[in-house]
Design an enzyme around this catalytic site. Structure first.
Site, PDB file in Angstrom:
ATOM      1  N   GLU A 105       4.074  -5.352   7.299  1.00  0.00           N
ATOM      2  CA  GLU A 105       3.247  -4.359   8.004  1.00  0.00           C
ATOM      3  C   GLU A 105       3.656  -4.142   9.459  1.00  0.00           C
ATOM      4  O   GLU A 105       3.620  -3.016   9.960  1.00  0.00           O
ATOM      5  CB  GLU A 105       1.760  -4.759   7.936  1.00  0.00           C
ATOM      6  CG  GLU A 105       1.107  -4.463   6.595  1.00  0.00           C
ATOM      7  CD  GLU A 105       1.287  -5.561   5.560  1.00  0.00           C
ATOM      8  OE1 GLU A 105       2.109  -6.475   5.766  1.00  0.00           O
ATOM      9  OE2 GLU A 105       0.589  -5.493   4.533  1.00  0.00           O
ATOM     10  N   GLU A 118      -0.621  -9.416  -0.708  1.00  0.00           N
ATOM     11  CA  GLU A 118      -2.056  -9.711  -0.531  1.00  0.00           C
ATOM     12  C   GLU A 118      -2.763  -9.794  -1.885  1.00  0.00           C
ATOM     13  O   GLU A 118      -3.619 -10.653  -2.102  1.00  0.00           O
ATOM     14  CB  GLU A 118      -2.698  -8.637   0.351  1.00  0.00           C
ATOM     15  CG  GLU A 118      -2.168  -8.700   1.779  1.00  0.00           C
ATOM     16  CD  GLU A 118      -2.708  -7.588   2.648  1.00  0.00           C
ATOM     17  OE1 GLU A 118      -2.336  -6.410   2.413  1.00  0.00           O
ATOM     18  OE2 GLU A 118      -3.515  -7.874   3.552  1.00  0.00           O
ATOM     19  N   GLY A 142       0.471  -5.060   0.681  1.00  0.00           N
ATOM     20  CA  GLY A 142      -0.682  -5.154  -0.214  1.00  0.00           C
ATOM     21  C   GLY A 142      -0.359  -5.870  -1.523  1.00  0.00           C
ATOM     22  O   GLY A 142      -1.255  -6.447  -2.147  1.00  0.00           O
ATOM     23  N   ALA A 147       0.857  -1.181   0.000  1.00  0.00           N
ATOM     24  CA  ALA A 147       0.000   0.000   0.000  1.00  0.00           C
ATOM     25  C   ALA A 147       0.894   1.231   0.000  1.00  0.00           C
ATOM     26  O   ALA A 147       2.050   1.172   0.451  1.00  0.00           O
ATOM     27  CB  ALA A 147      -0.898  -0.021   1.225  1.00  0.00           C
TER      28      ALA A 147
HETATM   29  N1  COA Z   1       4.613   3.308  -0.560  1.00  0.00           N
HETATM   30  C1  COA Z   1       5.062   4.479  -1.026  1.00  0.00           C
HETATM   31  N2  COA Z   1       6.260   4.612  -1.653  1.00  0.00           N
HETATM   32  C2  COA Z   1       6.998   3.509  -1.803  1.00  0.00           C
HETATM   33  C3  COA Z   1       6.601   2.264  -1.345  1.00  0.00           C
HETATM   34  C4  COA Z   1       5.343   2.185  -0.688  1.00  0.00           C
HETATM   35  N3  COA Z   1       4.851   1.019  -0.232  1.00  0.00           N
HETATM   36  N4  COA Z   1       7.565   1.340  -1.621  1.00  0.00           N
HETATM   37  C5  COA Z   1       8.541   2.017  -2.259  1.00  0.00           C
HETATM   38  N5  COA Z   1       8.203   3.325  -2.375  1.00  0.00           N
HETATM   39  C6  COA Z   1       9.006   4.395  -2.999  1.00  0.00           C
HETATM   40  C7  COA Z   1      10.197   4.789  -2.130  1.00  0.00           C
HETATM   41  O1  COA Z   1       9.798   5.712  -1.127  1.00  0.00           O
HETATM   42  C8  COA Z   1      11.106   5.409  -3.168  1.00  0.00           C
HETATM   43  O2  COA Z   1      10.659   6.722  -3.435  1.00  0.00           O
HETATM   44  P1  COA Z   1      11.749   7.922  -3.632  1.00  0.00           P
HETATM   45  O3  COA Z   1      12.478   7.538  -4.908  1.00  0.00           O
HETATM   46  O4  COA Z   1      10.889   9.138  -3.788  1.00  0.00           O
HETATM   47  O5  COA Z   1      12.617   7.898  -2.430  1.00  0.00           O
HETATM   48  C9  COA Z   1      10.847   4.572  -4.413  1.00  0.00           C
HETATM   49  O6  COA Z   1       9.605   3.926  -4.193  1.00  0.00           O
HETATM   50  C10 COA Z   1      11.899   3.510  -4.655  1.00  0.00           C
HETATM   51  O7  COA Z   1      12.031   2.741  -3.457  1.00  0.00           O
HETATM   52  P2  COA Z   1      13.436   2.521  -2.677  1.00  0.00           P
HETATM   53  O8  COA Z   1      13.106   2.270  -1.254  1.00  0.00           O
HETATM   54  O9  COA Z   1      14.370   3.631  -2.997  1.00  0.00           O
HETATM   55  O10 COA Z   1      13.929   1.207  -3.404  1.00  0.00           O
HETATM   56  P3  COA Z   1      14.861   0.049  -2.776  1.00  0.00           P
HETATM   57  O11 COA Z   1      15.186  -0.853  -3.908  1.00  0.00           O
HETATM   58  O12 COA Z   1      15.958   0.655  -1.985  1.00  0.00           O
HETATM   59  O13 COA Z   1      13.912  -0.732  -1.746  1.00  0.00           O
HETATM   60  C11 COA Z   1      11.865  -1.812  -1.046  1.00  0.00           C
HETATM   61  C12 COA Z   1      12.777  -1.421  -2.227  1.00  0.00           C
HETATM   62  C13 COA Z   1      10.598  -2.412  -1.649  1.00  0.00           C
HETATM   63  C14 COA Z   1      12.555  -2.843  -0.157  1.00  0.00           C
HETATM   64  C15 COA Z   1      11.513  -0.577  -0.221  1.00  0.00           C
HETATM   65  O14 COA Z   1      11.058   0.435  -1.107  1.00  0.00           O
HETATM   66  C16 COA Z   1      10.440  -0.799   0.806  1.00  0.00           C
HETATM   67  O15 COA Z   1      10.709  -1.367   1.847  1.00  0.00           O
HETATM   68  N6  COA Z   1       9.203  -0.349   0.522  1.00  0.00           N
HETATM   69  C17 COA Z   1       8.102  -0.431   1.451  1.00  0.00           C
HETATM   70  C18 COA Z   1       7.549  -1.820   1.488  1.00  0.00           C
HETATM   71  C19 COA Z   1       6.451  -1.935   2.527  1.00  0.00           C
HETATM   72  O16 COA Z   1       6.668  -1.790   3.720  1.00  0.00           O
HETATM   73  N7  COA Z   1       5.235  -2.216   2.042  1.00  0.00           N
HETATM   74  C20 COA Z   1       4.113  -2.450   2.894  1.00  0.00           C
HETATM   75  C21 COA Z   1       3.296  -1.251   3.057  1.00  0.00           C
HETATM   76  S1  COA Z   1       1.908  -1.616   4.100  1.00  0.00           S
END
Ligand code: COA
Length: 263
Positions: free
Chosen positions: A137, A117, A114, A69
């Site tokens: 989460e 999910e 999400g 999400a």
């Molecule tokens: N919501 C909003 N933005 C998100 C996102 C999310 N769930 N997941 C990634 N992004 C954004 C990051 O903030 C980043 O934005 P920026 O370029 O403006 O900084 C961009 O996507 C790229 O992500 P980044 O974190 O730089 O890539 P990475 O390869 O270093 O890491 C992940 C990838 C997926 C491990 C990491 O982005 C992450 O942990 N995301 C959240 C996952 C999460 O907790 N999801 C559950 C939500 S309930």
């Protein structure tokens, strides 16, 4: 037409397989509310669209299926709007699970929160080797809210589901395959093609029988065993009145491939 007014979702129909790509690559295809609604609209329209025989769900770009999400939106939620968001996501993912034609997730990278999910709501899952799957989460102070606590426990059993949900750890494609979270692992870049191939195989079978099978398995899992068996027998009986059944049996006896009318 729902397919035409989409900003965050791309739809392509190739020979009756619809490929739905969640397409916000800058945020790794995170699901904001608008994206969830667009996914819901596409499935609602595709349900009765004769040009769609199966759906493959994937993520735009090379790196991610869906990274969860949208955390920017989630951070603003109150108890009331949080509950509404969870319920709306649950409804839309349930409409995917109950979709009467096969839905296959092609997990081409991160499937987190999400995204995991969404993949679990699909009927089957093909993972690319580079897939990373998890429910992080609890690392954000919340729990999965789009049916993840329920579907993961049903898919993996209670202990494995609780381990994934309570640690928030990500697993790779090989581990997801080992524990039964995905159906198959394919080389990076080939998840959509493999999902399409599986979809086409299922589409060559009787559509009315496949629809009944999806219904029997989905509904049966929420029922006591005997009620599930009753449903199975009722659907079995219903199929005995279908043109597909007549054609399937006739084709077998005539030693030729069946050409199912889907009626
Ligand atoms: N919501 C909003 N933005 C998100 C996102 C999310 N769930 N997941 C990634 N992004 C954004 C990051 O903030 C980043 O934005 P920026 O370029 O403006 O900084 C961009 O996507 C790229 O992500 P980044 O974190 O730089 O890539 P990475 O390869 O270093 O890491 C992940 C990838 C997926 C491990 C990491 O982005 C992450 O942990 N995301 C959240 C996952 C999460 O907790 N999801 C559950 C939500 S309930």
């Amino acid at each position: 037409m729902a397919y035409e007014k989409l900003e965050n979702v791309k739809v392509e129909i190739r020979d009756r397989v619809m490929v739905l790509s969640v397409d916000r690559p800058k945020v790794l295809n995170a699901l904001n509310a608008q994206t969830v609604e667009e996914i819901g609209r596409v499935f609602a329209e595709a349900r009765d669209d004769q040009n769609v025989g199966a759906v493959v769900v994937t993520g735009g770009g090379e790196k991610s299926f869906v990274a969860g999400a949208d955390i920017n939106e989630l951070a603003q939620k109150s108890p009331i709007t949080g509950k509404e968001t969870s319920e709306r996501g649950q409804q839309i993912l349930s409409s995917i699970e109950r979709f009467p034609k096969p839905v296959i997730a092609a997990i081409n990278g991160f499937a987190l929160g999400g995204g995991c999910e969404l993949a679990m709501a699909c009927h089957m899952r093909i993972a690319a080797e580079n897939a990373q799957i998890g429910l992080p989460e609890v690392t954000l102070g919340i729990i999965p809210g789009y049916g993840g606590t329920q579907r993961m426990a049903r898919l993996l059993g209670k202990a494995k589901a609780l381990e994934m949900i309570c640690t928030g750890d990500r697993i790779n494609a090989a581990e997801a395959d080992r524990i039964g979270l995905v159906n198959k692992v394919v080389p990076a870049g080939q998840a959509v093609a493999a999902a399409e191939e599986l979809a086409r195989k299922i589409m060559s079978r009787s559509p009315v029988a496949v629809r009944a099978a999806i219904e029997a398995v989905n509904s049966g899992l929420d029922m006591p065993f005997e009620a599930g068996q009753f449903l199975e027998a009722t659907l079995f009986g219903l199929l005995c009145a279908s043109e597909d059944m007549k054609e399937g049996m006739k084709a077998f006896l005539e030693k030729r491939p069946a050409k199912f009318p889907g009626k």
